[in-house]
Write a protein that holds these residues in place. Structure first.
Motif, mmCIF file in Angstrom:
data_model
loop_
_atom_site.group_PDB
_atom_site.id
_atom_site.type_symbol
_atom_site.label_atom_id
_atom_site.label_comp_id
_atom_site.label_asym_id
_atom_site.label_seq_id
_atom_site.Cartn_x
_atom_site.Cartn_y
_atom_site.Cartn_z
ATOM 1 N N SER A 27 23.793 7.421 61.696
ATOM 2 C CA SER A 27 22.954 7.508 62.495
ATOM 3 C C SER A 27 22.140 8.623 62.989
ATOM 4 O O SER A 27 22.610 9.629 62.531
ATOM 5 N N PRO A 28 21.171 8.794 63.784
ATOM 6 C CA PRO A 28 20.503 9.995 64.305
ATOM 7 C C PRO A 28 21.162 10.615 64.958
ATOM 8 O O PRO A 28 21.045 11.897 65.105
ATOM 9 N N THR A 29 22.011 10.507 65.780
ATOM 10 C CA THR A 29 22.796 11.083 66.764
ATOM 11 C C THR A 29 23.915 11.823 65.953
ATOM 12 O O THR A 29 24.238 13.081 66.020
ATOM 13 N N TYR A 30 24.269 11.275 64.731
ATOM 14 C CA TYR A 30 25.220 12.084 63.879
ATOM 15 C C TYR A 30 24.513 13.162 63.040
ATOM 16 O O TYR A 30 25.168 14.139 62.955
ATOM 17 N N ALA A 31 22.904 12.740 62.766
ATOM 18 C CA ALA A 31 22.373 13.738 62.080
ATOM 19 C C ALA A 31 22.078 14.927 62.977
ATOM 20 O O ALA A 31 21.567 15.919 62.488
ATOM 21 N N ALA A 32 21.895 14.710 64.152
ATOM 22 C CA ALA A 32 21.505 15.702 65.230
ATOM 23 C C ALA A 32 22.618 16.954 65.150
ATOM 24 O O ALA A 32 21.965 18.118 65.666
ATOM 25 N N ASP A 33 23.759 16.820 64.551
ATOM 26 C CA ASP A 33 24.639 17.876 64.337
ATOM 27 C C ASP A 33 24.381 18.569 63.070
ATOM 28 O O ASP A 33 24.972 19.694 63.156
ATOM 29 N N THR A 34 23.289 18.277 62.341
ATOM 30 C CA THR A 34 22.935 18.682 61.066
ATOM 31 C C THR A 34 22.322 20.322 61.571
ATOM 32 O O THR A 34 21.486 20.376 62.693
ATOM 33 N N GLN A 35 22.844 21.186 60.831
ATOM 34 C CA GLN A 35 22.150 22.594 61.036
ATOM 35 C C GLN A 35 21.083 22.698 59.949
ATOM 36 O O GLN A 35 21.326 22.139 58.660
ATOM 37 N N ILE A 36 20.050 23.729 60.023
ATOM 38 C CA ILE A 36 19.147 23.797 59.119
ATOM 39 C C ILE A 36 19.012 25.487 59.176
ATOM 40 O O ILE A 36 19.111 26.108 60.136
ATOM 41 N N LYS A 37 19.288 25.717 57.918
ATOM 42 C CA LYS A 37 19.046 27.418 57.716
ATOM 43 C C LYS A 37 17.834 27.682 56.557
ATOM 44 O O LYS A 37 18.095 26.865 55.574
ATOM 45 N N VAL A 38 17.323 28.683 56.980
ATOM 46 C CA VAL A 38 16.172 29.158 56.018
ATOM 47 C C VAL A 38 16.694 30.380 55.627
ATOM 48 O O VAL A 38 16.844 31.383 56.767
ATOM 49 N N TYR B 10 21.469 20.651 50.395
ATOM 50 C CA TYR B 10 22.286 20.056 51.390
ATOM 51 C C TYR B 10 24.005 20.179 51.141
ATOM 52 O O TYR B 10 24.238 19.555 50.098
ATOM 53 N N ASN B 11 24.506 20.706 52.172
ATOM 54 C CA ASN B 11 25.999 20.948 51.889
ATOM 55 C C ASN B 11 26.725 21.095 53.283
ATOM 56 O O ASN B 11 26.315 21.822 54.215
ATOM 57 N N ASN B 12 27.890 20.457 53.504
ATOM 58 C CA ASN B 12 28.619 20.245 54.568
ATOM 59 C C ASN B 12 27.732 19.970 55.771
ATOM 60 O O ASN B 12 27.900 20.824 56.843
ATOM 61 N N TYR B 13 26.753 19.093 56.021
ATOM 62 C CA TYR B 13 26.048 18.959 56.871
ATOM 63 C C TYR B 13 24.933 20.047 57.378
ATOM 64 O O TYR B 13 24.603 20.224 58.623
ATOM 65 N N THR B 14 24.897 21.022 56.553
ATOM 66 C CA THR B 14 24.012 21.847 56.461
ATOM 67 C C THR B 14 22.711 21.929 55.628
ATOM 68 O O THR B 14 22.950 21.960 54.491
ATOM 69 N N VAL B 15 21.538 21.958 56.029
ATOM 70 C CA VAL B 15 20.452 21.835 55.236
ATOM 71 C C VAL B 15 19.810 23.253 54.953
ATOM 72 O O VAL B 15 19.582 23.941 55.859
ATOM 73 N N THR B 16 19.865 23.755 53.599
ATOM 74 C CA THR B 16 19.148 25.037 53.428
ATOM 75 C C THR B 16 17.743 24.881 52.912
ATOM 76 O O THR B 16 17.593 24.091 52.001
ATOM 77 N N VAL B 17 17.185 26.002 53.397
ATOM 78 C CA VAL B 17 15.669 26.057 52.866
ATOM 79 C C VAL B 17 15.528 27.409 52.360
ATOM 80 O O VAL B 17 15.686 28.433 53.070
ATOM 81 N N ASP B 18 15.278 27.732 51.141
ATOM 82 C CA ASP B 18 15.011 28.968 50.486
ATOM 83 C C ASP B 18 13.735 29.178 49.933
ATOM 84 O O ASP B 18 13.379 28.809 48.743
ATOM 85 N N PRO B 19 12.681 29.780 50.628
ATOM 86 C CA PRO B 19 11.425 30.129 49.784
ATOM 87 C C PRO B 19 11.526 30.952 48.783
ATOM 88 O O PRO B 19 12.343 32.173 48.700
ATOM 89 N N GLY B 20 10.433 31.026 48.086
ATOM 90 C CA GLY B 20 10.682 31.943 46.909
ATOM 91 C C GLY B 20 10.233 33.091 47.044
ATOM 92 O O GLY B 20 9.455 33.520 48.033
ATOM 93 N N PRO B 21 10.647 34.126 46.350
ATOM 94 C CA PRO B 21 10.340 35.637 46.708
ATOM 95 C C PRO B 21 8.814 36.004 46.427
ATOM 96 O O PRO B 21 8.207 35.460 45.490
ATOM 97 N N LEU B 22 8.330 36.999 46.992
ATOM 98 C CA LEU B 22 6.892 37.474 46.597
ATOM 99 C C LEU B 22 7.038 38.277 45.632
ATOM 100 O O LEU B 22 7.849 39.267 45.435
#
Length: 278
Positions: free
Chosen positions: A19-30, A125-137
């Motif tokens: 459910s969306p309520t459960y997803a709201a506990d997900t962290q996003i890390k950049v 995505y791992n353990n309810y954490t979404v990770t975003v990693d932009p490529g280097p300049l």
């Protein structure tokens, strides 16, 4: 009966965790830093949905919102989104979105993976954490790992180090995209405010893009005409130390530079290396 109850209980657990309520506990890390937002991420059609401006800032994309249309731009990439439309325009070509962008608490909510990957980020995505990693300049085949900023006043100076691939890239592009015409070196310019003479230029800041060993790959210096004297030339100049060439600069780009650095500091990507101010 017990088997039926167990099956129902299991089904309820599955529904709750999807459910969306459960997803709201997900962290996003950049790049390892948790993104803070007043609107939490949620799931729609098995897609992680996030506030547009929050994620775009961390990817170095500029956002322009006009009515129900949003334009994101970064270097040569331009994306147009419309609220409640499953069609986006990516560099002039139409693409289908699995989930339509929508408005929630006056925030535009968009599919994270589409935005991140469009602007060069890798999503995991791992353990309810979404990770975003932009490529280097990459400059001349060398990866940039940090940006060092130096600026000085009458009584001392500050040296900052900025990390985060998106932060570094957007600041670099701000220099490159806003360099004006080539100009001759000013007749009088200085780093020290103590030796400033009428009509001279003083260095407002030095920006070094560093490799993994801390060596400067590219250096830009911003110079400003002394405001205490009548105008004797362009107000702002850039010195490309790597090319040994002077260029015109503009106030809007200079202000953008400080906004990008403030955003990096706010998001935990800026470290003060030294501060000699009293």
């Amino acid at each position: 009966m017990k088997k039926v109850f167990s099956a129902i209980f299991f089904a309820l657990i599955v529904i709750m965790t999807a459910s969306p309520t459960y997803a709201a506990d997900t962290q996003i890390k950049v790049e390892g830093v948790v993104i803070a937002s007043d609107v939490k991420p949620e799931m729609k059609n098995n897609r992680t949905m996030v506030p547009l401006r929050v994620i775009s800032e961390h990817l170095g994309a500029k956002v322009h919102w006009s009515g129900s249309e949003v334009t994101l731009s970064k270097s040569s990439m331009k994306v147009i989104l419309r609220l409640d439309s499953s069609t986006a325009v990516k560099n002039g070509k139409k693409v289908h979105l699995d989930v339509k962008p929508y408005l929630k608490h006056n925030r535009i909510i968009v599919p994270l993976r589409f935005i991140a990957e469009t602007f060069g980020g890798k999503v995991g995505y791992n353990n309810y954490t979404v990770t975003v990693d932009p490529g280097p300049l990459v400059i001349d085949g060398v990866k940039v790992t940090a940006l060092q900023q130096e600026y000085y006043f009458m009584m001392g100076g500050i040296v900052n180090q900025i990390k985060g691939n998106a932060n570094i890239e957007v600041i670099y592009n701000n220099f490159v995209d806003n360099k004006g015409s080539k100009v001759e070196a000013p007749s009088d310019y200085t780093w020290s405010l103590h030796s400033l003479t009428p009509g001279a230029y003083y260095k407002m800041g030095q920006y070094d893009f560093l490799d993994q060993e801390g060596n400067s790959i590219k250096q830009f210096d911003i110079y400003s005409l002394s405001v205490s004297t009548p105008k004797a030339g362009p107000e702002l100049l850039i010195y490309d130390a790597t090319e040994n060439q002077w260029y015109l600069f503009n106030d809007e780009a200079n202000k953008s530079m400080y906004q990008f650095i403030d955003t990096a500091a706010k998001n935990g990507f800026l470290t003060v290396i030294s501060n000699t101010l009293p």
